[in-house]
Design an enzyme around this catalytic site. Structure first.
Site, PDB file in Angstrom:
ATOM      1  N   ARG A 270     -14.326   6.537 -22.652  1.00  0.00           N
ATOM      2  CA  ARG A 270     -12.877   6.306 -22.601  1.00  0.00           C
ATOM      3  C   ARG A 270     -12.118   7.611 -22.403  1.00  0.00           C
ATOM      4  O   ARG A 270     -11.026   7.652 -21.858  1.00  0.00           O
ATOM      5  CB  ARG A 270     -12.391   5.576 -23.863  1.00  0.00           C
ATOM      6  CG  ARG A 270     -10.880   5.351 -23.911  1.00  0.00           C
ATOM      7  CD  ARG A 270     -10.442   4.191 -24.814  1.00  0.00           C
ATOM      8  NE  ARG A 270     -11.203   4.121 -26.044  1.00  0.00           N
ATOM      9  CZ  ARG A 270     -11.083   4.980 -27.063  1.00  0.00           C
ATOM     10  NH1 ARG A 270     -10.203   5.951 -27.013  1.00  0.00           N
ATOM     11  NH2 ARG A 270     -11.830   4.843 -28.144  1.00  0.00           N
TER      12      ARG A 270
ATOM     13  N   ASP B 106       5.970   6.498  -6.448  1.00  0.00           N
ATOM     14  CA  ASP B 106       4.889   5.567  -6.118  1.00  0.00           C
ATOM     15  C   ASP B 106       4.653   5.723  -4.621  1.00  0.00           C
ATOM     16  O   ASP B 106       5.475   5.304  -3.802  1.00  0.00           O
ATOM     17  CB  ASP B 106       5.312   4.133  -6.476  1.00  0.00           C
ATOM     18  CG  ASP B 106       4.218   3.101  -6.174  1.00  0.00           C
ATOM     19  OD1 ASP B 106       3.366   3.368  -5.299  1.00  0.00           O
ATOM     20  OD2 ASP B 106       4.239   2.023  -6.797  1.00  0.00           O
TER      21      ASP B 106
ATOM     22  N   TYR C 269       8.131  -1.840  -6.626  1.00  0.00           N
ATOM     23  CA  TYR C 269       7.113  -2.871  -6.835  1.00  0.00           C
ATOM     24  C   TYR C 269       7.500  -3.755  -8.021  1.00  0.00           C
ATOM     25  O   TYR C 269       7.941  -3.254  -9.063  1.00  0.00           O
ATOM     26  CB  TYR C 269       5.776  -2.166  -7.095  1.00  0.00           C
ATOM     27  CG  TYR C 269       4.607  -3.077  -7.270  1.00  0.00           C
ATOM     28  CD1 TYR C 269       4.107  -3.810  -6.187  1.00  0.00           C
ATOM     29  CD2 TYR C 269       3.980  -3.219  -8.505  1.00  0.00           C
ATOM     30  CE1 TYR C 269       3.024  -4.649  -6.343  1.00  0.00           C
ATOM     31  CE2 TYR C 269       2.893  -4.055  -8.667  1.00  0.00           C
ATOM     32  CZ  TYR C 269       2.418  -4.773  -7.587  1.00  0.00           C
ATOM     33  OH  TYR C 269       1.345  -5.600  -7.738  1.00  0.00           O
TER      34      TYR C 269
ATOM     35  N   LYS D  45      -5.337  -0.006  -2.834  1.00  0.00           N
ATOM     36  CA  LYS D  45      -4.876  -0.179  -1.456  1.00  0.00           C
ATOM     37  C   LYS D  45      -5.573   0.822  -0.531  1.00  0.00           C
ATOM     38  O   LYS D  45      -6.778   0.752  -0.375  1.00  0.00           O
ATOM     39  CB  LYS D  45      -3.346  -0.067  -1.419  1.00  0.00           C
ATOM     40  CG  LYS D  45      -2.637  -0.818  -2.564  1.00  0.00           C
ATOM     41  CD  LYS D  45      -2.748  -2.336  -2.474  1.00  0.00           C
ATOM     42  CE  LYS D  45      -2.304  -3.081  -3.736  1.00  0.00           C
ATOM     43  NZ  LYS D  45      -0.964  -2.802  -4.211  1.00  0.00           N
TER      44      LYS D  45
HETATM   45  C1  LIG Z   1      -0.270  -2.971  -5.485  1.00  0.00           C
HETATM   46  C2  LIG Z   1       0.824  -2.035  -5.861  1.00  0.00           C
HETATM   47  C3  LIG Z   1       0.984  -1.580  -7.184  1.00  0.00           C
HETATM   48  C4  LIG Z   1       0.140  -2.088  -8.324  1.00  0.00           C
HETATM   49  O1  LIG Z   1      -1.186  -1.709  -8.203  1.00  0.00           O
HETATM   50  P1  LIG Z   1      -2.418  -2.564  -8.792  1.00  0.00           P
HETATM   51  O2  LIG Z   1      -3.585  -1.746  -8.374  1.00  0.00           O
HETATM   52  O3  LIG Z   1      -2.351  -3.924  -8.178  1.00  0.00           O
HETATM   53  O4  LIG Z   1      -2.229  -2.624 -10.273  1.00  0.00           O
HETATM   54  C5  LIG Z   1       1.995  -0.670  -7.439  1.00  0.00           C
HETATM   55  N1  LIG Z   1       2.816  -0.230  -6.460  1.00  0.00           N
HETATM   56  C6  LIG Z   1       2.702  -0.656  -5.195  1.00  0.00           C
HETATM   57  C7  LIG Z   1       3.641  -0.143  -4.163  1.00  0.00           C
HETATM   58  C8  LIG Z   1       1.709  -1.570  -4.849  1.00  0.00           C
HETATM   59  O5  LIG Z   1       1.614  -2.002  -3.582  1.00  0.00           O
END
Ligand SMILES: *Cc1c(COP(=O)(O)O)cnc(C)c1O
Length: 397
Positions: A58, A183, A111, A208
């Site tokens: 962890r 982000d 998001y 992604k």
């Molecule tokens: C998918 C996404 C998230 C969240 O990520 P997860 O891996 O699904 O928890 C946050 N910000 C953006 C812009 C995203 O496309």
């Protein structure tokens, strides 16, 4: 490889990592929740190393740490930390830098999961929230109150691909004594580097583009060592650590990140141009198009424009449904960033929680289809889109 005086290029570093290792070319996958030591002193010394330790999973794991070093190198950061998902990464930022009653300013276009966290913090910890509009950056100066702790933005935004001037956002945040957190999921490290533009922390849903194969869930935050210190604490306190198997797959994905982004960008650019000229399409949003309102800014702060193209199909929601259900190479699925092309209907999925007037204000028409372009042959992708659009035209006539 380049010598010590010259920093190797991005493709080279994606393949080899920051410091090419002797021995195995692929990072050993260490499946061990705990580690044994010859003495208490040795154990304590290892414990001190935090995320770089091999002491207890962890806190730190060697496979996870190797992937983090590769990510930090690509991001131009002192330190990256991996989390079990993108939302866990965002949560670690907020939990680390917002005490109860603190104010955070975030874009209303962020998001959905991010806004839900801030709402949760409002209910449970008394966080105060200022909503900023991506479409009105001129209003931010007035909106961001002195004493705000975090200004959190996303660029490009989902799904309409607005581009935020990150240098300006950093200057505004810093003038108020706030951190700028970004982000950057839609613009991974080879496409943009928010830290170099003044951001304090950058996070990505590594699910992604970074992972790139739609087969793992992960999140990453990068920044300076002192700013990342509290995030390591939040990670071990709340336990949202990434598992070594996912870290190993993520590291493998990073080796082809520049190649994938090149292919994705070429496909997306070409499809966006062709779609813009198609009679069944009302509007195309892609930062690489000259028609995009922030095209000049995108060219300045991005290298390539990513793979998400938003189109508004004639015939509203019905037209969009007809179109998406006729696609055969694009899969009808949420998410983005993988090698495979996906299509989704934001008004009916990611943004269904908004009222119709909120969606209209955000530029999300019922007829909007979000295309997350992959690395397939462009000719096949175009043939698929053209065939599906021919069904829409029949519908309209
Ligand atoms: C998918 C996404 C998230 C969240 O990520 P997860 O891996 O699904 O928890 C946050 N910000 C953006 C812009 C995203 O496309």
């Amino acid at each position: 490889m380049a010598g010590p005086s010259k920093r190797a290029g991005e493709r080279t570093r994606s393949v080899h990592g920051p410091s090419p290792a002797m021995g195995p070319l692929s990072t050993p996958l260490v499946f061990s929740a705990t580690f044994a030591f010859p003495s208490l002193e040795a154990m304590n010394a290892e414990q001190q190393k935090g995320p770089d330790s091999a002491y207890y999973q962890r806190v730190g794991n060697p496979t996870v740490a190797a992937c983090e070093r590769r990510l930090a190198d690509l991001e131009g950061a002192e330190r990256s930390l991996l989390f079990s998902s993108g939302v866990a990464a965002t949560a670690a930022i907020f939990l680390s830098y917002l005490a109860s009653g603190d104010r955070v300013a975030a874009m209303r276009e962020c998001y959905g999961g991010t806004l839900q966290q801030l709402e949760y913090g409002r209910e449970h910890f008394g966080w105060r929230l200022t909503l900023l509009s991506a479409g009105d950056p001129g209003g931010w100066e007035r909106a961001i109150e002195p004493g705000t702790k975090i200004v959190h933005v996303e660029s490009p935004t989902n799904p309409v691909l607005r581009v935020i001037d990150l240098r300006r956002a950093a200057a505004l945040a810093h003038a108020r004594g706030a951190l700028l957190t970004v982000d950057g999921t839609f613009g991974p490290p080879v496409v943009q580097k928010p830290l170099a533009l003044g951001a304090d922390l950058v996070m990505h849903s590594a699910t992604k583009y970074l992972g790139g194969h739609s087969d793992l869930l992960a999140g990453v935050v990068s920044g300076s060592q002192p700013l990342m210190e509290p995030l390591a604490k939040a990670r071990r306190t709340f336990g949202a650590t990434l598992d070594p198997m996912s870290a190993w797959h993520l590291e493998r994905g990073l080796k082809t990140l520049p190649l994938r982004m090149d292919a994705i960008h070429r496909n997306a650019m070409s499809l966006a141009q062709r779609l813009e000229a198609h009679p069944a399409i009302e509007r195309v949003s892609y930062p690489g198009l000259a028609s995009h309102p922030q095209h000049a800014l995108a060219r300045e702060q991005m290298q390539g424009f990513g793979g998400v193209v938003a189109v508004v199909v004639r015939g509203g929601g019905d037209g969009a449904r007809t179109f998406i259900e006729a696609l055969r190479v694009f899969s009808h699925a949420p998410s983005l960033g993988g090698v495979e092309s996906l299509a989704s209907l934001p008004a009916y999925t990611s943004h269904v929680y908004m009222t119709a007037s909120e969606r209209a204000a955000a530029g999300i028409d019922d007829g909007m289809v979000r295309l997350a372009v992959g690395v397939e042959d462009e000719a096949d992708l175009w043939a698929d889109l053209e065939h599906a659009l021919s069904k829409v035209r029949v519908g309209v006539a």
